[in-house]
Design an enzyme around this catalytic site. Structure first.
Site, PDB file in Angstrom:
ATOM      1  N   ASP A 184       0.874  -1.427  -0.026  1.00  0.00           N
ATOM      2  CA  ASP A 184       0.105   0.071  -0.030  1.00  0.00           C
ATOM      3  C   ASP A 184       0.766   1.175   0.000  1.00  0.00           C
ATOM      4  O   ASP A 184       1.699   1.301   0.796  1.00  0.00           O
ATOM      5  CB  ASP A 184      -0.891  -0.042   1.242  1.00  0.00           C
ATOM      6  N   ALA A 244     -12.883  -6.857  -4.144  1.00  0.00           N
ATOM      7  CA  ALA A 244     -12.940  -5.605  -4.166  1.00  0.00           C
ATOM      8  C   ALA A 244     -13.753  -4.765  -5.039  1.00  0.00           C
ATOM      9  O   ALA A 244     -15.126  -4.755  -4.896  1.00  0.00           O
ATOM     10  CB  ALA A 244     -11.630  -4.858  -4.434  1.00  0.00           C
ATOM     11  N   ARG A 245     -13.497  -4.544  -6.360  1.00  0.00           N
ATOM     12  CA  ARG A 245     -14.163  -4.065  -7.639  1.00  0.00           C
ATOM     13  C   ARG A 245     -13.820  -4.648  -8.768  1.00  0.00           C
ATOM     14  O   ARG A 245     -12.356  -4.717  -8.804  1.00  0.00           O
ATOM     15  CB  ARG A 245     -14.431  -2.478  -7.496  1.00  0.00           C
ATOM     16  N   ASP A 268     -15.376 -12.524  -6.478  1.00  0.00           N
ATOM     17  CA  ASP A 268     -16.881 -12.212  -6.076  1.00  0.00           C
ATOM     18  C   ASP A 268     -17.271 -11.033  -7.062  1.00  0.00           C
ATOM     19  O   ASP A 268     -18.549 -10.616  -6.716  1.00  0.00           O
ATOM     20  CB  ASP A 268     -16.736 -11.963  -4.701  1.00  0.00           C
ATOM     21  N   GLU A 273     -20.158  -6.805 -14.264  1.00  0.00           N
ATOM     22  CA  GLU A 273     -20.988  -7.689 -13.391  1.00  0.00           C
ATOM     23  C   GLU A 273     -22.329  -7.541 -13.416  1.00  0.00           C
ATOM     24  O   GLU A 273     -22.847  -6.306 -13.298  1.00  0.00           O
ATOM     25  CB  GLU A 273     -20.574  -7.044 -11.853  1.00  0.00           C
ATOM     26  N   HIS A 292     -21.312 -11.245  -5.918  1.00  0.00           N
ATOM     27  CA  HIS A 292     -21.010 -10.447  -4.908  1.00  0.00           C
ATOM     28  C   HIS A 292     -21.457 -10.525  -3.578  1.00  0.00           C
ATOM     29  O   HIS A 292     -22.458  -9.754  -3.078  1.00  0.00           O
ATOM     30  CB  HIS A 292     -21.927  -8.986  -5.682  1.00  0.00           C
TER      31      HIS A 292
END
Length: 334
Positions: A184, A244-245, A268, A273, A292
């Site tokens: 990060d 996450a996305r 997920d 999506e 999701h």
């Protein structure tokens, strides 16, 4: 004495979220006068009157956008409490411009996402997905040869981003015999070590991980962050987990790697999506697609309502929020 704070709910009240609305109403009643109608359209008849009397707006999934016009229509409004995760998509800058305090239940929603991630990381290490497919194909103990190629003893898990979920994942991984790496750019190396992970650069994270789990917020600068070059650094047989996305990962590059069979994935979230019905990832034995489901659902919604109600209680008592969302923080968070 009845509470003096007036609260208005703005969210989608249809099933299955009606459970969240009902629980939220019950939890809010000791701390606020709750407007009877749940607002789904700020331009609807009666909505303006409700906004005009609101001290706090409690939002949730499906909330209409709180625009500058909406803020102007709510002269008493002093706080927005979101009973879900990100506020990025429904709160306009006008909220912060007016000095309205904002809170989110993102920390509460991070709990089930991290738990899901922990589960699939451990299953990925045991090669459970591949073993299950092979077992169904051969229907004999010969399928154990697949799982014999894996294992969680001393395996390396890479965590991309120290978001609320990423930090929780690192915490949950501590009891296991795993090596945890974290990247990060906004977190100092000493702080990463304090979390219980080894700080590494982005390329090294992908190059060393047996399982790589993505927890990066979707921002303009993170769209497509996990590109073909980074995916190519993952070792053969590695697993990519994304809760996450979808757009954080280059969809075409990931599809190519998965079609080759070199990598595995637990997704997920996807881009788009959901995936189109004929998308090749649906039928791959090295891919697990879930709809999701990592976030709060079922009885986990109670965490969100408890968090939101506690924030309204703090607001009513004149105390600061436990989970404030500032304009500066929003620039780097989901």
């Amino acid at each position: 004495m009845s509470p003096e704070v007036r609260a208005v709910l703005a969210m989608d009240p249809r099933p299955p979220r009606d459970v969240l609305v009902a629980d939220l109403r019950e939890r809010l009643r000791p701390h606020a006068q709750v407007h009877e109608e749940v607002l789904t359209d700020f331009a609807a008849p009666g909505a303006r009157a409700a906004l005009a009397g609101a001290d706090v707006l409690v939002t949730g999934w499906g909330s209409p956008r709180v625009s500058a016009e909406v803020v102007a229509a709510a002269p008493r409004l002093r706080a927005v409490v979101h009973a879900a995760g990100t506020v990025r998509h429904h709160l306009s800058p006008a909220v912060w411009d007016r000095g309205i305090a904002v809170s989110s239940a993102a920390a509460a929603n991070a709990v089930p996402v991290a738990e899901y991630t922990l589960a699939v990381v451990l299953l990925a290490g045991k090669r459970v997905l591949e073993s299950a497919h092979e077992y169904a194909r051969v229907r004999s103990r010969a399928a154990t040869a697949v799982s014999d190629a894996g294992g969680n003893h001393g395996a390396t898990v890479g965590v991309l981003s120290a978001s609320l979920v990423g930090r929780r994942v690192v915490e949950l991984l501590r009891p296991f015999d795993l090596r945890v790496l974290l990247h990060d750019p906004y977190v100092a190396d000493a702080d990463v070590r304090a979390l219980g992970a080894e700080p590494v650069g982005l390329a090294e994270l992908f190059g060393r991980s047996d399982v790589l789990t993505v927890h990066t917020p979707l921002l303009p600068e993170t769209t497509g962050l996990v590109d073909a070059g980074l995916l190519a650094r993952l070792r053969d047989g590695a697993t990519l987990v994304n809760t996450a996305r979808g757009p954080v990962v280059d969809a075409d590059a990931l599809t190519a790697e998965l079609l080759s069979g070199r990598l595995h994935a637990v997704l997920d979230v996807t881009d788009p999506e959901p995936l189109p019905p004929q998308h090749p990832l649906w039928g791959l034995p090295n891919v697990l697609l879930t709809p999701h489901v990592a976030g709060s659902a079922g009885n986990e919604l109670q965490r969100l309502t408890a968090s939101a109600a506690a924030e309204v209680e703090r607001f009513a008592a004149g105390r600061p929020f436990a989970h404030p969302v500032t304009r500066t923080a929003l620039e780097r968070s989901a």
